[in-house]
Write a protein that holds these residues in place. Structure first.
Motif, PDB file in Angstrom:
ATOM      1  N   HIS A 157      -6.763  46.997  46.874  1.00 37.20           N
ATOM      2  CA  HIS A 157      -7.444  46.551  48.152  1.00 37.20           C
ATOM      3  C   HIS A 157      -8.756  46.995  47.994  1.00 37.20           C
ATOM      4  CE1 HIS A 157      -3.681  44.918  49.283  1.00 37.20           C
ATOM      5  NE2 HIS A 157      -2.998  46.068  49.312  1.00 37.20           N
ATOM      6  N   SER A 158      -9.525  46.874  46.935  1.00 35.33           N
ATOM      7  CA  SER A 158     -10.942  47.440  46.744  1.00 35.33           C
ATOM      8  C   SER A 158     -11.974  46.799  47.889  1.00 35.33           C
ATOM      9  CB  SER A 158     -11.603  47.232  45.412  1.00 35.33           C
ATOM     10  OG  SER A 158     -11.353  45.843  45.192  1.00 35.33           O
ATOM     11  N   ASP A 159     -11.508  45.785  48.443  1.00 34.22           N
ATOM     12  CA  ASP A 159     -12.537  44.931  49.395  1.00 34.22           C
ATOM     13  C   ASP A 159     -12.027  45.120  51.031  1.00 34.22           C
ATOM     14  OD1 ASP A 159     -14.101  43.792  47.148  1.00 34.22           O
ATOM     15  OD2 ASP A 159     -12.664  42.194  47.012  1.00 34.22           O
ATOM     16  N   SER A 160     -10.772  45.849  51.112  1.00 36.14           N
ATOM     17  CA  SER A 160     -10.587  46.130  52.525  1.00 36.14           C
ATOM     18  C   SER A 160     -11.463  47.291  53.276  1.00 36.14           C
ATOM     19  CB  SER A 160      -9.191  46.320  52.560  1.00 36.14           C
ATOM     20  OG  SER A 160      -8.948  47.574  51.718  1.00 36.14           O
ATOM     21  N   PHE A 161     -11.313  47.211  54.292  1.00 38.81           N
ATOM     22  CA  PHE A 161     -12.128  48.073  55.311  1.00 38.81           C
ATOM     23  C   PHE A 161     -10.958  49.127  56.019  1.00 38.81           C
ATOM     24  CE2 PHE A 161     -15.146  45.180  54.355  1.00 38.81           C
ATOM     25  CZ  PHE A 161     -16.496  45.978  54.335  1.00 38.81           C
ATOM     26  N   VAL A 162     -11.296  50.323  56.309  1.00 36.83           N
ATOM     27  CA  VAL A 162     -10.556  51.261  57.181  1.00 36.83           C
ATOM     28  C   VAL A 162     -11.321  51.679  58.304  1.00 36.83           C
ATOM     29  CG1 VAL A 162      -9.318  53.340  57.144  1.00 36.83           C
ATOM     30  CG2 VAL A 162      -9.271  52.256  55.166  1.00 36.83           C
ATOM     31  N   GLY A 168      -4.887  54.906  44.919  1.00 34.14           N
ATOM     32  CA  GLY A 168      -3.917  53.428  44.572  1.00 34.14           C
ATOM     33  C   GLY A 168      -4.412  52.398  45.423  1.00 34.14           C
ATOM     34  N   TYR A 169      -4.218  52.710  46.537  1.00 30.34           N
ATOM     35  CA  TYR A 169      -4.736  51.627  47.806  1.00 30.34           C
ATOM     36  C   TYR A 169      -5.848  51.191  47.486  1.00 30.34           C
ATOM     37  CZ  TYR A 169      -5.407  49.374  52.293  1.00 30.34           C
ATOM     38  OH  TYR A 169      -5.688  48.472  53.130  1.00 30.34           O
ATOM     39  N   ILE A 229      13.897  51.792  45.350  1.00 26.46           N
ATOM     40  CA  ILE A 229      13.842  52.173  46.925  1.00 26.46           C
ATOM     41  C   ILE A 229      12.987  51.245  47.664  1.00 26.46           C
ATOM     42  CG2 ILE A 229      13.817  54.159  48.549  1.00 26.46           C
ATOM     43  CD1 ILE A 229      14.213  56.025  46.322  1.00 26.46           C
ATOM     44  N   LYS A 230      13.393  50.371  48.439  1.00 25.22           N
ATOM     45  CA  LYS A 230      12.664  49.499  49.343  1.00 25.22           C
ATOM     46  C   LYS A 230      12.119  50.470  50.366  1.00 25.22           C
ATOM     47  CE  LYS A 230      15.082  45.310  48.344  1.00 25.22           C
ATOM     48  NZ  LYS A 230      15.715  43.991  49.143  1.00 25.22           N
ATOM     49  N   ASN A 231      10.675  50.135  51.036  1.00 18.14           N
ATOM     50  CA  ASN A 231      10.077  50.968  51.881  1.00 18.14           C
ATOM     51  C   ASN A 231      10.128  52.392  51.567  1.00 18.14           C
ATOM     52  OD1 ASN A 231       9.951  48.586  53.578  1.00 18.14           O
ATOM     53  ND2 ASN A 231      12.054  48.841  54.281  1.00 18.14           N
ATOM     54  N   LEU A 232       9.582  52.665  50.454  1.00 17.11           N
ATOM     55  CA  LEU A 232       9.705  54.088  50.078  1.00 17.11           C
ATOM     56  C   LEU A 232       8.487  54.803  50.839  1.00 17.11           C
ATOM     57  CD1 LEU A 232      10.415  56.142  47.936  1.00 17.11           C
ATOM     58  CD2 LEU A 232       8.418  55.323  46.317  1.00 17.11           C
ATOM     59  N   SER A 233       7.625  54.120  51.376  1.00 17.40           N
ATOM     60  CA  SER A 233       6.625  54.922  52.000  1.00 17.40           C
ATOM     61  C   SER A 233       7.283  55.595  53.391  1.00 17.40           C
ATOM     62  CB  SER A 233       5.539  53.935  52.574  1.00 17.40           C
ATOM     63  OG  SER A 233       4.918  53.505  51.511  1.00 17.40           O
ATOM     64  N   LEU A 234       8.369  54.863  54.070  1.00 15.10           N
ATOM     65  CA  LEU A 234       8.837  55.283  55.081  1.00 15.10           C
ATOM     66  C   LEU A 234       9.792  56.538  54.931  1.00 15.10           C
ATOM     67  CD1 LEU A 234       9.946  54.997  57.976  1.00 15.10           C
ATOM     68  CD2 LEU A 234      11.763  53.533  57.368  1.00 15.10           C
ATOM     69  N   GLY A 288       0.738  52.748  52.235  1.00 13.93           N
ATOM     70  CA  GLY A 288       1.725  52.719  51.080  1.00 13.93           C
ATOM     71  C   GLY A 288       2.660  51.221  51.064  1.00 13.93           C
ATOM     72  N   THR A 289       2.809  50.858  52.477  1.00 12.00           N
ATOM     73  CA  THR A 289       3.452  49.605  52.633  1.00 12.00           C
ATOM     74  C   THR A 289       2.596  48.340  52.013  1.00 12.00           C
ATOM     75  OG1 THR A 289       4.588  50.389  54.629  1.00 12.00           O
ATOM     76  CG2 THR A 289       4.558  48.085  54.290  1.00 12.00           C
ATOM     77  N   SER A 290       1.314  48.518  52.305  1.00 13.48           N
ATOM     78  CA  SER A 290       0.563  47.518  51.560  1.00 13.48           C
ATOM     79  C   SER A 290       0.626  47.531  49.949  1.00 13.48           C
ATOM     80  CB  SER A 290      -0.893  47.683  52.162  1.00 13.48           C
ATOM     81  OG  SER A 290      -1.055  47.582  53.649  1.00 13.48           O
ATOM     82  N   ILE A 291       0.645  48.550  49.485  1.00 14.02           N
ATOM     83  CA  ILE A 291       0.522  48.646  47.970  1.00 14.02           C
ATOM     84  C   ILE A 291       1.923  48.156  47.732  1.00 14.02           C
ATOM     85  CG2 ILE A 291       0.709  50.188  46.006  1.00 14.02           C
ATOM     86  CD1 ILE A 291      -0.681  52.274  47.533  1.00 14.02           C
TER      87      ILE A 291
END
Length: 303
Positions: free
Chosen positions: A159-164, A154-155, A16-21, A86-89
């Protein structure tokens, strides 16, 4: 990981594409259902007593349609946040792997809480003790919450080096938030006198760990999303130039009906499955192996 490659080659086109949606839509639906039809919503909650004593077995599966927390002013922010991560993953590991991660977590949780409830039911004869031991219906209010925690873990692993941006202006590294979530789950595990919640916590954490292990072995190399987009854009520009240069030749080629020009060596999809798919040959693979844009950078090179 050859098993996963074969699995994706055979069933990847059904992912399923775009499952996060769809997950966010389900959460939004559950909030509205709880507000407008609370009696109907209560029939969806995972309740061990209702399942094993009243035989309402549909609750084993309908818990995934319950809300992950109470409705408040931050609900819309929460829904948007989980849609974005979810989309990023999915962009990073591919649609098939993301589907496997989400549905695998649901499966682990469902099996775990059902088995725990069944063992408790057959070992505790008194119904009142059975309700007290499992925490009654309160367990059902936490299950999708733990699932959302698993998505964020999981995110953070991908993406361990990203920021929120915490509260929209405080940059916090995702790794730190992941550690905070793990500590919070440990606190929940100790404080909650509820075996169903404890099993759900273990299932969510184990699913994240298993996902991290498989994703590292599954992909030949991990890459940031920005690099993937940049490479994809460059490949698209190169493809346009080649298409314009060989336009006269292509126009003279007549392809029989039902025959495709391109086919991904991993998922088996062709240009007839999705008009937006792009296909490229891998220069590092030994032989003529063609891959779609989703698996061009994540496949295991054929030596």
């Amino acid at each position: 990981m050859k098993f996963l490659y074969k699995l994706e080659s055979k069933y990847g086109k059904y992912a399923i594409k775009n499952l996060s949606l769809y997950i966010v839509i389900i959460f939004a639906f559950s909030y509205f259902l709880a507000l407008l039809l609370p009696d109907v919503y209560m029939l969806l909650i995972f309740s061990p007593y209702e399942i094993f004593v009243e035989h309402q077995f549909w609750r084993i599966f309908t818990w995934i349609f319950t809300m992950p927390g109470s409705f408040n002013v931050f609900t819309l922010i929460m829904l948007f946040f989980y849609f974005s991560i979810g989309t990023s993953i999915e962009m990073s590991i591919g649609t098939f792997m993301y589907n496997l991660y989400i549905f695998g977590g649901m499966l682990f949780t469902t099996i775990g809480i059902t088995v725990a409830s069944a063992i408790s039911y057959f070992t505790i004869n008194d119904s009142s003790n059975f309700i007290s031991f499992l925490g009654g219906e309160i367990a059902g209010y936490y299950l999708t919450y733990f699932m959302t925690i698993s998505i964020f873990l999981g995110y953070a692993l991908v993406h361990s080096d990203s920021f929120v941006l915490l509260y929209f202006f405080i940059p916090v590294k995702t790794t730190w938030l992941a550690f905070a979530d793990v500590i919070w789950l440990m606190y929940y595990f100790v404080e909650l006198n509820n075996i169903i919640c404890r099993v759900a916590i273990v299932a969510s954490v184990l699913n994240a760990i298993l996902f991290y292990y498989i994703s590292r072995k599954y992909s030949s190399r991990r890459r940031p999303v920005s690099a993937y987009i940049k490479r994809k854009s460059s490949d698209r520009d190169t493809g346009r130039k080649r298409e314009q240069a060989g336009k006269a030749t292509v126009e003279r080629i007549t392809i029989p009906e039902g025959v495709t020009r391109h086919k991904c060596a991993i998922c088996g999809r062709t240009e007839k499955d999705d008009d937006m798919l792009e296909f490229r040959f891998c220069s590092k693979c030994k032989g003529n192996y063609e891959y779609c844009s989703e698996h061009l950078f994540t496949h295991e090179h054929v030596k």
